[in-house]
Design a protein around this motif. Structure first.
Motif, PDB file in Angstrom:
ATOM      1  N   TYR A 272       0.846  -1.196   0.000  1.00 44.58           N
ATOM      2  CA  TYR A 272       0.000   0.000   0.000  1.00 44.58           C
ATOM      3  C   TYR A 272       0.881   1.244   0.000  1.00 44.58           C
ATOM      4  CZ  TYR A 272      -4.239  -2.686   0.948  1.00 44.58           C
ATOM      5  OH  TYR A 272      -5.307  -3.558   0.853  1.00 44.58           O
ATOM      6  N   THR A 275      -1.667   8.048   0.641  1.00 52.05           N
ATOM      7  CA  THR A 275      -2.128   9.175  -0.165  1.00 52.05           C
ATOM      8  C   THR A 275      -2.823  10.175   0.748  1.00 52.05           C
ATOM      9  OG1 THR A 275      -4.251   8.113  -0.637  1.00 52.05           O
ATOM     10  CG2 THR A 275      -2.426   7.679  -2.172  1.00 52.05           C
ATOM     11  N   ASP A 277      -5.913  10.831   0.729  1.00 53.11           N
ATOM     12  CA  ASP A 277      -7.208  10.288   1.127  1.00 53.11           C
ATOM     13  C   ASP A 277      -7.088   9.032   1.994  1.00 53.11           C
ATOM     14  OD1 ASP A 277      -8.347  12.304  -0.355  1.00 53.11           O
ATOM     15  OD2 ASP A 277      -8.476  11.060  -2.175  1.00 53.11           O
ATOM     16  N   THR A 280      -3.574   3.549  -0.847  1.00 49.41           N
ATOM     17  CA  THR A 280      -4.000   2.869  -2.062  1.00 49.41           C
ATOM     18  C   THR A 280      -3.163   1.608  -2.251  1.00 49.41           C
ATOM     19  OG1 THR A 280      -4.602   4.987  -3.078  1.00 49.41           O
ATOM     20  CG2 THR A 280      -4.332   3.085  -4.544  1.00 49.41           C
ATOM     21  N   ARG A 281      -3.842   0.517  -2.587  1.00 47.36           N
ATOM     22  CA  ARG A 281      -3.127  -0.728  -2.847  1.00 47.36           C
ATOM     23  C   ARG A 281      -2.555  -0.668  -4.244  1.00 47.36           C
ATOM     24  NH1 ARG A 281      -6.390  -6.253  -2.454  1.00 47.36           N
ATOM     25  NH2 ARG A 281      -7.351  -5.304  -4.310  1.00 47.36           N
ATOM     26  N   ILE A 282      -1.266  -0.913  -4.366  1.00 45.65           N
ATOM     27  CA  ILE A 282      -0.615  -0.819  -5.669  1.00 45.65           C
ATOM     28  C   ILE A 282      -0.094  -2.167  -6.154  1.00 45.65           C
ATOM     29  CG2 ILE A 282       0.018   1.592  -5.382  1.00 45.65           C
ATOM     30  CD1 ILE A 282       2.779   0.714  -4.548  1.00 45.65           C
TER      31      ILE A 282
END
Length: 288
Positions: A272, A275, A277, A280-282
């Protein structure tokens, strides 16, 4: 011839005996010598001799009574006695066996009712202090560890030293508990909820995926989240609720693993990136 005159007879002194001084005639005005008498030897008085007297019985302390100790039985004798008891029980009638069974069942039910009443009094009010933990809590915990549990999916987040390439270069290995003194007990679990520190001998995980993501990326740009399938765990929320103990971090949905997590139990690892917000999983890697 004495011409008719009487001549007085001549008196001769007796002859002294052998060893005796001749007696001197008593003459007036002359001190007569004394005849020495028998000599008496005077002995000095004997010195007093100290003779210790026995101590009166009233002042002597009675020795403590020690019952005679019988020598230990030889193993063959002990085995013979045990076999004698078994042979005596084998001669019991069916009625005697039934009577014995009823007796022990009645005693077990009585003990169970007594323990249930004690548990009810203990769990009547909520507890929150470490000093309120009793032996009944530890017995419940030991039984809880031995109870079979269904496999559960748990997550563990880590962001220390994680980069964008960490998942690609990851070499999977076991997850060991935090070093230190092991305290796998009810007391150790409650103490962990008081300090929120990793308990010794146990690995902290959670069933809340978002909680693991937040933990991995809280102070790091990248974080790894391990997805684990396991059936040897301690459900902290359920355990403390069963003992009516206050849970200070109930929203963490924590599962403690009372041993190291084997790499064969790790099914997936997610990368992850933090961010604005959240995260985010990448990338995700699966392991079989």
């Amino acid at each position: 011839m004495n011409n008719g005159r009487k001549i007085p007879p001549v008196v001769c002194d007796p002859q002294p005996k052998h060893g005796q001084q001749p007696a001197q005639p008593h003459r007036p005005g002359v001190v007569q010598p004394k005849t020495p008498g028998p000599q008496i030897r005077l002995t000095p008085p004997a010195l007093p001799v100290h003779r210790p007297q026995p101590t009166p019985h009233v002042l002597q302390k009675a020795a403590p009574f020690e019952p005679p100790q019988s020598p230990p039985l030889h193993p063959s004798v002990a085995i013979g006695q045990a076999e004698g008891v078994l042979q005596a029980k084998r001669r019991w009638t069916a009625a005697q066996h039934e009577q014995s069974r009823k007796f022990w069942e009645k005693k077990a039910r009585k003990e169970a009712r007594k323990e249930e009443a004690s548990e009810a009094r203990l769990l009547r009010a909520q507890r929150s202090l470490l000093t309120q933990i009793v032996d009944a809590d530890e017995r419940y915990f030991s039984k809880y560890l031995r109870t079979y549990k269904r496999p559960a999916t748990v997550y563990r987040g880590n962001g220390i030293g994680v980069t964008a390439d960490s998942l690609r270069n990851l070499v999977l290995s076991d997850v060991n508990p935090k070093p230190g003194a092991s305290d796998i007990s009810f007391f150790g679990v409650v103490e962990h909820t008081h300090s929120n520190a990793s308990p010794g001998g146990m690995v902290s995980t959670t069933t809340n995926l978002q909680g693991a993501i937040d933990w991995a990326t809280d102070k790091h740009k990248y974080g790894l989240v391990y997805e684990i399938l396991i059936n040897d765990y301690i459900d902290v929320n359920a355990l403390l609720a069963a003992r009516n103990f206050r849970n200070r971090y109930e929203g963490q949905y924590e599962y403690l693993i009372p041993r190291k997590i084997l790499r064969s139990e790790i099914k997936k690892v997610h990368l992850y990136q933090k961010t604005n917000d959240g995260a985010t999983r990448i990338q995700t890697r699966s392991f079989r």
